[in-house]
Write a protein that holds these residues in place. Sequence first.
Motif, mmCIF file in Angstrom:
data_model
loop_
_atom_site.group_PDB
_atom_site.id
_atom_site.type_symbol
_atom_site.label_atom_id
_atom_site.label_comp_id
_atom_site.label_asym_id
_atom_site.label_seq_id
_atom_site.Cartn_x
_atom_site.Cartn_y
_atom_site.Cartn_z
ATOM 1 N N SER A 12 33.086 -3.295 24.377
ATOM 2 C CA SER A 12 32.744 -2.929 25.901
ATOM 3 C C SER A 12 34.302 -3.039 26.135
ATOM 4 O O SER A 12 34.601 -2.815 27.444
ATOM 5 C CB SER A 12 32.058 -3.967 26.698
ATOM 6 O OG SER A 12 32.561 -5.064 26.579
ATOM 7 N N SER A 13 35.328 -3.091 25.419
ATOM 8 C CA SER A 13 36.911 -3.095 25.684
ATOM 9 C C SER A 13 37.462 -1.990 24.745
ATOM 10 O O SER A 13 36.758 -1.697 23.711
ATOM 11 C CB SER A 13 37.501 -4.315 25.590
ATOM 12 O OG SER A 13 38.959 -4.198 25.386
ATOM 13 N N PRO A 14 38.505 -1.342 25.136
ATOM 14 C CA PRO A 14 39.040 -0.311 24.311
ATOM 15 C C PRO A 14 39.721 -0.901 23.265
ATOM 16 O O PRO A 14 40.112 -0.186 22.378
ATOM 17 C CB PRO A 14 39.875 0.338 25.430
ATOM 18 C CG PRO A 14 40.136 -0.371 26.384
ATOM 19 C CD PRO A 14 39.214 -1.471 26.555
ATOM 20 N N ALA A 19 43.641 4.223 18.223
ATOM 21 C CA ALA A 19 43.003 4.462 17.039
ATOM 22 C C ALA A 19 41.358 4.058 17.127
ATOM 23 O O ALA A 19 40.563 4.713 16.639
ATOM 24 C CB ALA A 19 43.498 3.826 15.540
ATOM 25 N N TYR A 20 41.226 3.065 17.892
ATOM 26 C CA TYR A 20 39.568 2.390 17.899
ATOM 27 C C TYR A 20 39.083 3.431 18.828
ATOM 28 O O TYR A 20 37.975 3.745 18.548
ATOM 29 C CB TYR A 20 39.654 1.157 18.582
ATOM 30 C CG TYR A 20 40.583 -0.054 17.985
ATOM 31 C CD1 TYR A 20 40.642 0.108 16.566
ATOM 32 C CD2 TYR A 20 41.178 -0.954 18.630
ATOM 33 C CE1 TYR A 20 41.256 -0.918 15.746
ATOM 34 C CE2 TYR A 20 41.756 -2.036 17.832
ATOM 35 C CZ TYR A 20 42.057 -1.897 16.794
ATOM 36 O OH TYR A 20 42.446 -2.849 15.979
ATOM 37 N N THR A 21 39.399 4.069 19.975
ATOM 38 C CA THR A 21 38.881 4.987 20.527
ATOM 39 C C THR A 21 38.678 6.243 19.850
ATOM 40 O O THR A 21 37.825 7.197 20.115
ATOM 41 C CB THR A 21 39.481 5.138 22.210
ATOM 42 O OG1 THR A 21 39.452 3.918 22.795
ATOM 43 C CG2 THR A 21 38.789 6.201 22.959
ATOM 44 N N ALA A 22 39.900 6.678 19.212
ATOM 45 C CA ALA A 22 39.951 7.894 18.509
ATOM 46 C C ALA A 22 38.686 7.746 17.397
ATOM 47 O O ALA A 22 38.094 8.904 17.249
ATOM 48 C CB ALA A 22 41.323 7.958 17.765
ATOM 49 N N ALA A 28 31.269 10.156 17.208
ATOM 50 C CA ALA A 28 30.542 10.963 17.966
ATOM 51 C C ALA A 28 30.519 12.446 17.538
ATOM 52 O O ALA A 28 29.564 13.021 17.568
ATOM 53 C CB ALA A 28 31.206 10.934 19.520
ATOM 54 N N GLU A 29 31.675 13.094 17.238
ATOM 55 C CA GLU A 29 31.926 14.300 16.647
ATOM 56 C C GLU A 29 31.106 14.591 15.466
ATOM 57 O O GLU A 29 30.215 15.450 15.347
ATOM 58 C CB GLU A 29 33.264 14.793 16.707
ATOM 59 C CG GLU A 29 34.077 14.732 17.814
ATOM 60 C CD GLU A 29 35.555 14.692 17.887
ATOM 61 O OE1 GLU A 29 36.101 14.995 16.712
ATOM 62 O OE2 GLU A 29 36.092 14.391 18.825
ATOM 63 N N ALA A 30 31.253 13.624 14.693
ATOM 64 C CA ALA A 30 30.564 13.692 13.393
ATOM 65 C C ALA A 30 28.704 13.678 13.623
ATOM 66 O O ALA A 30 28.257 14.476 12.779
ATOM 67 C CB ALA A 30 30.842 12.729 12.344
ATOM 68 N N MET A 31 28.434 12.786 14.280
ATOM 69 C CA MET A 31 27.129 12.573 14.735
ATOM 70 C C MET A 31 26.653 14.011 15.202
ATOM 71 O O MET A 31 25.392 14.599 14.840
ATOM 72 C CB MET A 31 27.064 11.637 15.598
ATOM 73 C CG MET A 31 27.193 10.092 14.981
ATOM 74 S SD MET A 31 27.307 8.729 16.010
ATOM 75 C CE MET A 31 25.413 8.790 16.747
ATOM 76 N N MET A 48 32.334 1.497 23.823
ATOM 77 C CA MET A 48 31.107 2.031 23.938
ATOM 78 C C MET A 48 30.892 3.032 24.802
ATOM 79 O O MET A 48 30.307 3.990 24.391
ATOM 80 C CB MET A 48 30.085 0.770 24.540
ATOM 81 C CG MET A 48 30.062 -0.449 23.767
ATOM 82 S SD MET A 48 29.459 -1.858 24.563
ATOM 83 C CE MET A 48 27.504 -1.317 25.064
ATOM 84 N N GLY A 49 31.645 3.041 25.901
ATOM 85 C CA GLY A 49 31.780 4.168 26.925
ATOM 86 C C GLY A 49 32.101 5.456 26.197
ATOM 87 O O GLY A 49 31.750 6.724 26.411
ATOM 88 N N ALA A 50 33.382 5.389 25.360
ATOM 89 C CA ALA A 50 33.943 6.465 24.922
ATOM 90 C C ALA A 50 33.145 7.238 23.754
ATOM 91 O O ALA A 50 33.060 8.456 23.863
ATOM 92 C CB ALA A 50 35.211 5.880 24.072
ATOM 93 N N VAL A 51 32.398 6.563 23.077
ATOM 94 C CA VAL A 51 31.396 6.964 22.133
ATOM 95 C C VAL A 51 30.385 7.783 22.894
ATOM 96 O O VAL A 51 30.066 9.027 22.367
ATOM 97 C CB VAL A 51 30.976 6.189 20.887
ATOM 98 C CG1 VAL A 51 29.913 5.171 21.536
ATOM 99 C CG2 VAL A 51 30.043 6.908 19.780
ATOM 100 N N ALA A 52 29.641 7.435 23.598
ATOM 101 C CA ALA A 52 28.697 8.005 24.511
ATOM 102 C C ALA A 52 29.152 9.209 25.012
ATOM 103 O O ALA A 52 28.673 10.042 25.232
ATOM 104 C CB ALA A 52 28.084 7.007 25.348
ATOM 105 N N ASP A 53 30.457 8.927 25.865
ATOM 106 C CA ASP A 53 31.022 10.321 26.557
ATOM 107 C C ASP A 53 31.388 11.219 25.616
ATOM 108 O O ASP A 53 31.109 12.348 26.032
ATOM 109 C CB ASP A 53 32.417 9.945 27.188
ATOM 110 C CG ASP A 53 32.041 8.898 28.478
ATOM 111 O OD1 ASP A 53 31.075 8.792 29.022
ATOM 112 O OD2 ASP A 53 33.040 8.305 28.928
ATOM 113 N N ARG A 54 31.692 11.191 24.509
ATOM 114 C CA ARG A 54 32.076 12.144 23.463
ATOM 115 C C ARG A 54 30.900 12.813 22.971
ATOM 116 O O ARG A 54 30.763 13.902 23.059
ATOM 117 C CB ARG A 54 32.919 11.799 22.426
ATOM 118 C CG ARG A 54 33.389 12.793 21.519
ATOM 119 C CD ARG A 54 34.396 13.644 22.230
ATOM 120 N NE ARG A 54 35.062 14.773 21.556
ATOM 121 C CZ ARG A 54 35.319 16.019 21.983
ATOM 122 N NH1 ARG A 54 35.267 16.150 23.138
ATOM 123 N NH2 ARG A 54 35.864 16.755 21.118
#
Length: 195
Positions: A12-14, A19-22, A28-31, A48-54
């Motif tokens: 829940s932290s970046p 590279a972690y957010t990337a 997300a893109e592959a999914m 968590m927010g980054a993967v959902a947002d993407r």
Amino acid sequence: MSFRSLCVYCGSSPGRLPAYTASANALAEAMVRRGIRLIYGGAGIGIMGAVADRVLALGGEAVGVIPKALAHKEVAHAGLTELYVTASMHERKMRMAELADGFVALPGGIGTLEELFEIWTWAQLGFHRKPCGLLNVAGYYDGLLGFLDHVRAEQFVKPEQRELLMVAGDPETLLTRYAAYQAPPTKQWLANDET
């Protein structure tokens, strides 16, 4: 096996490195390319927010599961396809497990590790037959993997148990392995080989 949804455990932290957010974005893109629905902890912050947002930005489905007590602290994501609010952490983890066809950990903290180890334990005990793994971004899990090899060498984890936890450095490799996953015969591996 049919592979339509992936439970992603992550922070829940970046974290310290971009590279972690990337990696969350790449996963997300592959999914979305593969039509895989995201199942995750429901927060709108950190990785968590980054993967959902993407996932959502690309038109995919993102399903969050968050305990009522954490909905404020972890800032529940407001724009998800579905959001389940549970009474407890135990209920959260069980619901995520029920919704998912596989499990992966991105970089994260104690909660991420706890969720990963529990779901891996369930696989080892034969409670589910779904793939489990780590997306080892920028060597984040190198130390943990070294320790797990030590645990295996010290004969507290059998080679078959260790192999249940797949590891890859990129999402495409991991998802390809998940799509072809065949669970080993259900067996409870005990230290003395008694069943």
